[in-house]
Design an enzyme around this catalytic site. Sequence first.
Site, PDB file in Angstrom:
ATOM      1  N   GLY A  17      -2.076  59.283  38.882  1.00 20.67           N
ATOM      2  CA  GLY A  17      -1.250  60.457  39.081  1.00 20.67           C
ATOM      3  C   GLY A  17      -0.361  60.645  37.873  1.00 20.67           C
ATOM      4  CG  MET A  19       5.711  59.443  38.118  1.00 24.38           C
ATOM      5  SD  MET A  19       7.038  59.143  39.296  1.00 24.38           S
ATOM      6  CE  MET A  19       7.740  57.648  38.661  1.00 24.38           C
ATOM      7  CD  GLU A  21      -4.043  53.921  35.013  1.00 23.41           C
ATOM      8  OE1 GLU A  21      -5.064  54.473  34.600  1.00 23.41           O
ATOM      9  OE2 GLU A  21      -3.614  52.829  34.588  1.00 23.41           O
ATOM     10  CE  LYS A  37       1.991  55.435  42.897  1.00 26.69           C
ATOM     11  NZ  LYS A  37       2.046  56.415  43.934  1.00 26.69           N
ATOM     12  CG  ASP A 133       2.627  59.640  44.566  1.00 26.44           C
ATOM     13  OD1 ASP A 133       2.209  60.688  44.020  1.00 26.44           O
ATOM     14  OD2 ASP A 133       2.085  58.543  44.407  1.00 26.44           O
TER      15      ASP A 133
END
Length: 146
Positions: A17, A19, A21, A37, A133
């Site tokens: 995304g 910000m 992975e 993440k 998110d």
Amino acid sequence: MEKLAGRYELKVNLGQGLMGESYRALDIQLGREVRVKLMRADLFDMEETRERFLSYVDTCKQASHPSLLKVFDAGKDGKKLYLVTEYTPLRSFRARLKALKPGKPLPWAELEEFFSRLCLALEELHMHGPHADLKPENIFYVSTDK
């Protein structure tokens, strides 16, 4: 194979995304699969972005609900901020929608149960802070008939 914090072997990139992975990884200390993440390293020096990621991590750590992934760990390895949660092989809500035959919607009862669970999980998250998110790729779909 990349190792994070001397403990997590990053195996498969599950997606990315703005910000960071997400990876399927192996926690070598406990011998179990996890989801890691990672905030993008190039964003580490941007204080506002780093604080947003840390706020997201805090929200996830505090929230507890059957429909939310369990948080196992969070930390920093050099310029890498990370969050470790349980790994689930479930597909995303977006994948579930893409799998539908053209013109065939999800059954109403299935949608009702799905969104009921989603709203309860979001209520729990928002009691602890903002969750920035939320997108179909981050919502895992569980069919009630399985």
